[in-house]
Design a protein around this motif. Sequence first.
Motif, PDB file in Angstrom:
ATOM      1  N   UNK B  24      27.933  71.852  70.625  1.00  0.00           N
ATOM      2  CA  UNK B  24      27.210  73.027  71.919  1.00  0.00           C
ATOM      3  C   UNK B  24      26.783  72.156  72.609  1.00  0.00           C
ATOM      4  N   UNK B  27      30.313  71.265  75.185  1.00  0.00           N
ATOM      5  CA  UNK B  27      30.620  72.919  75.539  1.00  0.00           C
ATOM      6  C   UNK B  27      29.646  73.081  77.041  1.00  0.00           C
ATOM      7  N   UNK B  28      28.043  72.418  76.732  1.00  0.00           N
ATOM      8  CA  UNK B  28      27.247  72.460  77.777  1.00  0.00           C
ATOM      9  C   UNK B  28      27.759  71.514  78.444  1.00  0.00           C
ATOM     10  N   UNK B  35      31.547  73.552  86.387  1.00  0.00           N
ATOM     11  CA  UNK B  35      30.663  74.181  87.734  1.00  0.00           C
ATOM     12  C   UNK B  35      30.560  73.273  89.151  1.00  0.00           C
ATOM     13  N   UNK B  56      29.844  79.234  93.845  1.00  0.00           N
ATOM     14  CA  UNK B  56      30.000  80.325  92.837  1.00  0.00           C
ATOM     15  C   UNK B  56      28.321  80.178  92.064  1.00  0.00           C
ATOM     16  N   UNK B  57      28.326  78.926  92.167  1.00  0.00           N
ATOM     17  CA  UNK B  57      26.693  78.474  91.324  1.00  0.00           C
ATOM     18  C   UNK B  57      25.554  78.143  92.556  1.00  0.00           C
ATOM     19  N   UNK B  58      24.933  78.641  92.122  1.00  0.00           N
ATOM     20  CA  UNK B  58      23.463  78.493  93.384  1.00  0.00           C
ATOM     21  C   UNK B  58      23.220  77.207  93.146  1.00  0.00           C
ATOM     22  N   UNK B  60      20.897  75.053  93.273  1.00  0.00           N
ATOM     23  CA  UNK B  60      19.644  74.808  92.317  1.00  0.00           C
ATOM     24  C   UNK B  60      19.992  74.596  90.880  1.00  0.00           C
ATOM     25  N   UNK B  61      20.896  76.092  90.256  1.00  0.00           N
ATOM     26  CA  UNK B  61      21.724  75.539  88.727  1.00  0.00           C
ATOM     27  C   UNK B  61      22.271  74.478  88.692  1.00  0.00           C
ATOM     28  N   UNK B  62      22.827  73.892  89.607  1.00  0.00           N
ATOM     29  CA  UNK B  62      23.742  72.439  89.163  1.00  0.00           C
ATOM     30  C   UNK B  62      23.210  71.195  89.271  1.00  0.00           C
ATOM     31  N   UNK B  64      19.601  71.077  88.062  1.00  0.00           N
ATOM     32  CA  UNK B  64      19.482  71.577  87.320  1.00  0.00           C
ATOM     33  C   UNK B  64      19.880  71.651  85.656  1.00  0.00           C
ATOM     34  N   UNK B  65      21.071  71.568  86.056  1.00  0.00           N
ATOM     35  CA  UNK B  65      22.079  71.617  85.031  1.00  0.00           C
ATOM     36  C   UNK B  65      22.540  70.221  84.708  1.00  0.00           C
ATOM     37  N   UNK B  68      19.483  68.248  82.833  1.00  0.00           N
ATOM     38  CA  UNK B  68      19.273  68.851  81.331  1.00  0.00           C
ATOM     39  C   UNK B  68      20.670  68.244  80.427  1.00  0.00           C
ATOM     40  N   UNK B  72      19.231  66.342  77.538  1.00  0.00           N
ATOM     41  CA  UNK B  72      19.822  66.733  76.037  1.00  0.00           C
ATOM     42  C   UNK B  72      20.140  65.258  75.690  1.00  0.00           C
TER      43      UNK B  72
END
Lengths: 94, 476
Positions: B24, B27-28, B35, B56-58, B60-62, B64-65, B68, B72
């Motif tokens: 997993x 994949x992440x 991204x 294509x990706x906001x 903040x999400x990039x 945060x990823x 993360x 992880x």
Amino acid sequence: MTNTHTTSTGESVSDAPDAAYICATCGQAYPTETLLIHHRGIRHPDDLSETELEQYHEAYAEEEATLRRFRIIALGGIVLLYFGFLFMYAVFAL
Amino acid sequence: MTSQDDDSDTDTPVQLLTRVSRRLAVVALAAVAFVGTAVASNAAVGLDSASQQSLSVPRWLYVATGGAVIGASALLASFVTDRRFVASIHSWRRFLTDGRTLRRGARVGLSVLGVVLLPLVVLRGLTGPQVPTVNFALVLVFAGMRAGFTMATYLFGNAWPSLNPWRTIAEFAPNGFVSYPERFGRWPAVGGLLALVWVETTTGVTSLPSVLATTIAVYSVVTTVGAILVGPDEWFEFVDPVSVFFAFYGRVAPLTWTREGLELHLPGMRLVEEEFVDGLDDVAFVVALVWELTFSGFVTTAAGASFVELVAGVGLPPLLVYVVLYLGGFAAFVGLYVLAANVAADYLPTYRSARELAVWFAPPLLAIAAGYHLAHYFAFFVSLLPTLVTVLGSPFSPPPNPLVLTLPAWFGSLNIAFVLLGHLFAIWVAHSIAYERFPSRVQAIRSQYSFVLVMMLYTALSLWLISLPTAPPAFL
Ligand SMILES: [Zn+2]
């Protein structure tokens, strides 16, 4: 009456309170007996007495059990994180 | 002491889950890489705001990823609980050669090179063409030393002690008239590094060769006098910011000379092995390395420039805004790290002080700094490499048509990989240090919580910075 039992190294023992568990070999202080047992088992494996050895094996097994529980929680965290992000990408990025 | 074999029967489902979770994570990571490409290639297009909007990706999400991924991977690192395995990674070493003659030859060669290059840099900075991209001094100092040599230092090994021309000079002169006050530690180097980065950002040394030459001349006088006064060994170990800079980055590198010869470690693993950080002065220096790259990253983004313009618009002098931002940000970075150490000292059952924990877990930050440095300077270095080779070949005749390579767009996504890679190394190094220092493995894992949080914040911040369009800093 606290710091008189400070031995060889002394550096981090000096501020240890009364209840400290002190390693008889190197003088390092620990707040719990289990930590001292772990320390002696790892750092001074040749100095352990019979009872200490038994205590160490017990503590080690207990630690293994705790680690197993931790792994399951951590795994849950990773799965949650993964699907959380998958969901967010599905909503915000597609 | 690690008898893993006796519990193999109960471990199987966990091991299975471990394997699944690793898949997993792969994949992440792949998702992040994908991204990252989208964002970075947009940033590489330049200041074109239209392409920024088609992201294509906001953002903040990039960001945060990225955070993360670090979190992880810290969780994944905590799955590795075999002390012997952890120790075998960082204690792995190979002796490559005992080559004494090779070493002596290299040392003499580098010393001569350094002593020849220093006056050349000053001379050509003053008399050469006052054009940044062709001037010998500017290209050599920034593309050569600040970018290239620093990369070589953390990717391979630290050759600065031999190259350092001021050391060579001070060693030949009578020296050591005053003894260096030990209580100063490396604080002078911390102040010196902050001062040098300040000069780099605000005085135009990066674009005006004559200013650079003057700065280097002043620096040479200070360094030579200082090294002769207290002796080169003390001066370059504690006071000279450039030497401490290379010495610290050099700890990340796999190669080192020991008494037996040239030794190879796995990259970054000497950060676990060697206890070279031993006071808050060293912690401050390490954090300063992370901070200076974050700061110069921030002021050269469009957002940073408009922020400074906004604050200065209220009526404050721009330089004051920069000072407050620079020193305030540094204080915040140090404060955040020390806070993490304090929190860890509070929740862990240990008599170790927050200060000790801060010292223990500072070396991993060097891997982070190296990752940032690579992200900030790799493309710059590669694009200026042809010019660097040309000016080194003919210092007295500037290239008529300086060749600056235009890099393909995917180069931008390398930056994201460098930042993440630095953090992943840092996670593993911190994990290994915790296993070395704490008697209980559960305690070792718990000790990482607050430090990993700080690392996640650092990652998020720097991923955000490298995704922003760049702009010349305001007012400078
Ligand atoms: Zn002991």
